[in-house]
Design a protein around this motif. Sequence first.
Motif, PDB file in Angstrom:
ATOM      1  N   GLN A 154       0.812  -1.216   0.000  1.00  0.00           N
ATOM      2  CA  GLN A 154       0.000   0.000   0.000  1.00  0.00           C
ATOM      3  C   GLN A 154       0.846   1.267   0.000  1.00  0.00           C
ATOM      4  O   GLN A 154       0.311   2.360   0.204  1.00  0.00           O
ATOM      5  N   ASP A 157      -0.284   4.408  -1.664  1.00  0.00           N
ATOM      6  CA  ASP A 157      -1.381   5.177  -1.083  1.00  0.00           C
ATOM      7  C   ASP A 157      -0.884   6.428  -0.359  1.00  0.00           C
ATOM      8  O   ASP A 157      -1.646   7.388  -0.175  1.00  0.00           O
ATOM      9  N   GLY A 269      -7.040   3.762   3.578  1.00  0.00           N
ATOM     10  CA  GLY A 269      -6.301   3.633   2.340  1.00  0.00           C
ATOM     11  C   GLY A 269      -6.979   4.443   1.258  1.00  0.00           C
ATOM     12  O   GLY A 269      -8.026   5.076   1.464  1.00  0.00           O
ATOM     13  N   PHE A 270      -6.387   4.417   0.076  1.00  0.00           N
ATOM     14  CA  PHE A 270      -6.919   5.246  -0.997  1.00  0.00           C
ATOM     15  C   PHE A 270      -8.353   4.873  -1.362  1.00  0.00           C
ATOM     16  O   PHE A 270      -9.167   5.745  -1.690  1.00  0.00           O
ATOM     17  N   ARG A 307      -6.872   1.026  -6.173  1.00  0.00           N
ATOM     18  CA  ARG A 307      -5.459   0.963  -5.778  1.00  0.00           C
ATOM     19  C   ARG A 307      -4.719   2.266  -6.063  1.00  0.00           C
ATOM     20  O   ARG A 307      -3.533   2.380  -5.757  1.00  0.00           O
ATOM     21  N   GLY A 308      -5.399   3.224  -6.691  1.00  0.00           N
ATOM     22  CA  GLY A 308      -4.747   4.460  -7.086  1.00  0.00           C
ATOM     23  C   GLY A 308      -4.080   4.375  -8.441  1.00  0.00           C
ATOM     24  O   GLY A 308      -3.311   5.269  -8.821  1.00  0.00           O
TER      25      GLY A 308
END
Length: 335
Positions: A154, A157, A269-270, A307-308
Amino acid sequence: MAKQEWSTRDKMLELFMSAPDRTISGERLSAALNVSRTAIWKQIKALELNGFEFSATPRVGYRMTRVPDELIGPLVSPHLDEACRLGRRILWAPERTSTNDTAIELAHDGAVHGLVVTAARQTGGRGRQGRVWQSPAGGMWFSVLVRNPCALSQAGDLTLLASVAVHRALHESGVEAEIKWPNDILVDGRKICGILAQMRADGETVDYAVIGIGINANFHREALPPDVFDHATTILTECGQPVDRPLLLARILNQLDALYSNLAQGAGGFAAVREEWKTHAHTLGRTVHVRLGDTFITGYAEDVDERGVLLVRDHAGVRHELHSGEVLFSASEKL
């Protein structure tokens, strides 16, 4: 500058800020800080070189008559939320090569989670692709140390969440901005803030991360170098008035603390702020040129997934999933 000097200066500022009329006797200062009267005088003179002003009255003491809006702990801490763990220690200096470099050195020495390193100016600030980031007086140049913020998977993120935190804080301060994937903030299409995260991993976990944030704040756009002038701007230029920098820093730290706490606890998280990010994204719905090393992908920026990852469809109809890269909106852009 030695850590003891930082401590003495910050304690002195706290004493003045807490005094009803900001007048304190030299005897009280000397006793409270456990230093000589000469050392007190030297600290006063050093602060005056950085925009503070004092008056001295014999047998009465010193009175602080002007407080600049530098990113110094005693000016920031009154605006921090009670639960915020970031910014409880802020190390300020009139000039640094790079706040990220200093924060990384301190992280190696065991500095605690939440440390913030600030500077009035940087002589070696860096942006993406190792470019020089101009950091004149009047800007906001700072780095935040976070420990064990997330799993290594992650790590991407971190900058995305930082961009959301900065966007929220700017909005709260009356600055309307947009987010450029993955880590820039724009006002009217011009860059006003850049974010650079550096981290060290321990197995599958991020041991620590240093998030460097540079904001073109209280200086005029004309102070920017010619090669970025067309693509960058400042808060003072866009709003016509300076922003309260300690207050803006506190607002950023309050937002960062909440976002990173959720990430570290596995509750964020994102993905948790993806829709908010998309609402304020400057990148989506445009034709973009994405630099990947020495190559470019040109296409339509369709979306950012949970997930970005940026999803770009090229002119042949092929969709590309981009985990990193530099988004340009024109061939001449160098930001």
